[in-house]
Design an enzyme around this catalytic site. Structure first.
Site, PDB file in Angstrom:
ATOM      1  CG  HIS A  36      -2.371   0.852   1.405  1.00 13.97           C
ATOM      2  ND1 HIS A  36      -3.154   0.864   0.126  1.00 13.97           N
ATOM      3  CD2 HIS A  36      -2.485   2.856   1.863  1.00 13.97           C
ATOM      4  CE1 HIS A  36      -3.982   1.690   0.776  1.00 13.97           C
ATOM      5  NE2 HIS A  36      -3.245   2.302   1.189  1.00 13.97           N
ATOM      6  CG  ASP A  38      -2.559   6.386   0.378  1.00 17.68           C
ATOM      7  OD1 ASP A  38      -3.202   6.397  -0.358  1.00 17.68           O
ATOM      8  OD2 ASP A  38      -2.619   6.071   1.302  1.00 17.68           O
ATOM      9  CD  GLU A 141      -6.711   3.367   1.474  1.00 23.83           C
ATOM     10  OE1 GLU A 141      -6.747   4.107   0.980  1.00 23.83           O
ATOM     11  OE2 GLU A 141      -6.592   2.884   2.806  1.00 23.83           O
ATOM     12  CG  HIS A 168     -10.565   4.884   3.808  1.00 24.09           C
ATOM     13  ND1 HIS A 168     -11.048   5.689   4.008  1.00 24.09           N
ATOM     14  CD2 HIS A 168      -9.702   4.240   3.983  1.00 24.09           C
ATOM     15  CE1 HIS A 168      -9.414   6.575   4.814  1.00 24.09           C
ATOM     16  NE2 HIS A 168      -8.256   5.105   4.423  1.00 24.09           N
ATOM     17  CG  HIS A 214      -9.133   1.270   6.063  1.00 20.83           C
ATOM     18  ND1 HIS A 214      -9.265   2.457   6.739  1.00 20.83           N
ATOM     19  CD2 HIS A 214      -7.489   1.015   5.524  1.00 20.83           C
ATOM     20  CE1 HIS A 214      -8.091   3.210   6.164  1.00 20.83           C
ATOM     21  NE2 HIS A 214      -7.329   2.667   5.563  1.00 20.83           N
ATOM     22  CG  HIS A 235      -2.867  -0.250   4.373  1.00 18.61           C
ATOM     23  ND1 HIS A 235      -3.313  -0.535   3.675  1.00 18.61           N
ATOM     24  CD2 HIS A 235      -2.891   1.039   5.252  1.00 18.61           C
ATOM     25  CE1 HIS A 235      -4.391  -0.049   3.631  1.00 18.61           C
ATOM     26  NE2 HIS A 235      -4.237   1.384   4.250  1.00 18.61           N
ATOM     27  CG  ASP A 304      -0.446   3.709   4.933  1.00 21.42           C
ATOM     28  OD1 ASP A 304      -1.305   3.998   3.954  1.00 21.42           O
ATOM     29  OD2 ASP A 304      -1.443   3.744   5.957  1.00 21.42           O
TER      30      ASP A 304
END
Ligand code: ZN
Length: 410
Positions: A36, A38, A141, A168, A214, A235, A304
């Site tokens: 993961h 971003d 995600e 999420h 999540h 993650h 992450d």
């Protein structure tokens, strides 16, 4: 005696270098597959996805945890890039936003072909390793991105999505998120609703990895029991070391073990130490714990990076993976265990997901009940009562018997 005392720092330094050297040697053949990252979200918020802006140059981008030189220094061989849209887009423009994030990942691959290659299967990852390029995969995600539509789920698969995080940090109409376990959100689906179960079945059929970062514990258990293929936490870290509900509790780690699934450890300080500060060594503690409870085959990395504000000392950006691997070697992880955590475990899960997929099979078709859809901006085509060319079977039978009765009377 004094001479020996003076030698100690030198010995420590040498053995430190030895582990670091060994880590690099292993990673040259087996680079890291991270679960993961971003960076695409950073590209949106910093440049509105305009990759050709001078400041957006990925060879020199400095404010982010991720850029091309850092990926190279970190021996990153494959990355699930996060296509993410926040929960406040749910029932609004989530689908448009997710399409744009998928598009920016594709454009990244096209703009830097010497570095990135967009791939959609395990063979593609292995090939990228050979070519010395970063295999780039798309992880979506947040289940709100499919807007409760199996058609959108399938369309995202065709655009390259290879994992979907079921939620999420908000419930979808069909799956509950981790905030249900803190009491901040109400349980809606008690894990997965009936429609949520059909989403999981369809992901199995398509060959999309189910990601349980999540989600609530009930959703984790429901998906782990239902899925025909192993799942991942892209993650998340270990709950028993840091009691944060984003982490995975030990009883779920046991299910992870029984299903051949995978936990890719998150480096965010708040999930590692439950405090603002954390260290590389504490991240290694999470890796050790997951290995102890779920087995060495259940461990991976899901840093992450570029999705969090605080990272452990020693793991400040994506160039630092070899230091973490050196720490695992120092802790007497075998070479096979290290290779597992780096890449082999994810490849095993991905191959199992590919084997379970069945593109000739029958797609899930039953839509979410209208009453379970939220938001007021949708039209209801297909749901409307009349006019309909497909009356319910009962109604058809009733009209048939009326006709037959009429005929008899004649
Ligand atoms: Zn996340």
């Amino acid at each position: 005696m004094q001479t020996v005392w003076w030698l100690w720092p030198l010995v420590a330094l040498c053995s430190g270098d030895q582990f670091r050297g060994e880590a690099e040697k292993i990673m040259r053949a087996t680079p890291v597959i991270d679960g993961h990252n971003d960076l695409p979200w950073q590209l949106l918020t910093m440049f509105n996805n305009q990759l050709q802006e001078k400041a957006a140059d990925l060879t020199s981008l400095a404010q982010t945890h991720t850029n091309i030189p850092k990926l190279r220094a970190g021996f990153v061989g494959a990355q699930f890039w996060s296509a993410y849209t926040p929960c406040d887009t749910q029932n609004k423009d989530a689908v448009r936003r997710i399409l744009e994030q998928i598009d920016v990942i594709h454009r990244m691959c096209h703009m830097y072909p010497e570095t990135f290659v967009c791939v959609t299967n395990s063979t593609g990852i292995r090939q990228a390793f050979q070519e010395g390029r970063v295999a780039s995969l798309i992880g979506v995600e947040g289940g709100h991105s499919i807007d409760s539509s199996l058609g959108v789920l399938r369309a995202l698969y065709h655009l390259g999505m290879r994992y979907l995080t079921l939620t999420h940090s908000c419930n979808t109409p069909w799956a509950d998120n981790w905030l249900v376990d803190t009491g901040e959100d109400q349980a809606q689906s008690q894990g997965l609703s009936e429609f949520g179960q059909s989403v999981v079945r369809e992901m199995n059929r398509l060959g999309v990895i189910i990601d349980l970062a999540h989600v609530s514990v009930a959703t984790m258990k429901a998906a782990l029991r239902l899925s025909k293929a192993p799942i991942i936490f892209s993650h998340s870290s270990a709950y028993s070391l840091c009691r944060h509900r984003r982490n995975v509790p030990d009883d779920v780690l046991q299910l992870v073990n029984q299903t051949g699934s995978l936990v890719m450890v998150n480096f965010y300080n708040d999930y590692v130490s439950c405090q603002q500060q954390a260290t590389l060594s504490q991240v290694a503690d999470h890796l050790d714990h997951i290995k102890k409870v779920a087995g060495a085959g259940a461990v991976g990395f899901g840093g992450d990076y570029d999705g969090v504000s605080r990272l452990p000392s020693g793991l400040e950006d994506v160039s630092k993976y070899p230091d973490l691997v050196a720490e695992l070697l120092r802790r007497r992880w075998t070479e096979a265990e290290v290779r597992g955590a780096l890449a082999d475990n994810l490849l095993r899960v991905f191959e199992a997901v590919e084997q379970v997929s069945d593109h000739a099979g029958t797609p899930e078709e039953v839509p979410i009940p209208l009453g379970e859809l939220q938001g007021s901006c949708r039209t209801t085509y297909g749901y409307s009562e009349a006019p309909s060319f497909h009356p319910p079977p009962g109604a058809l039978l009733a009209s048939l018997s009326t006709i037959l009765l009429g005929l008899c009377l004649l």
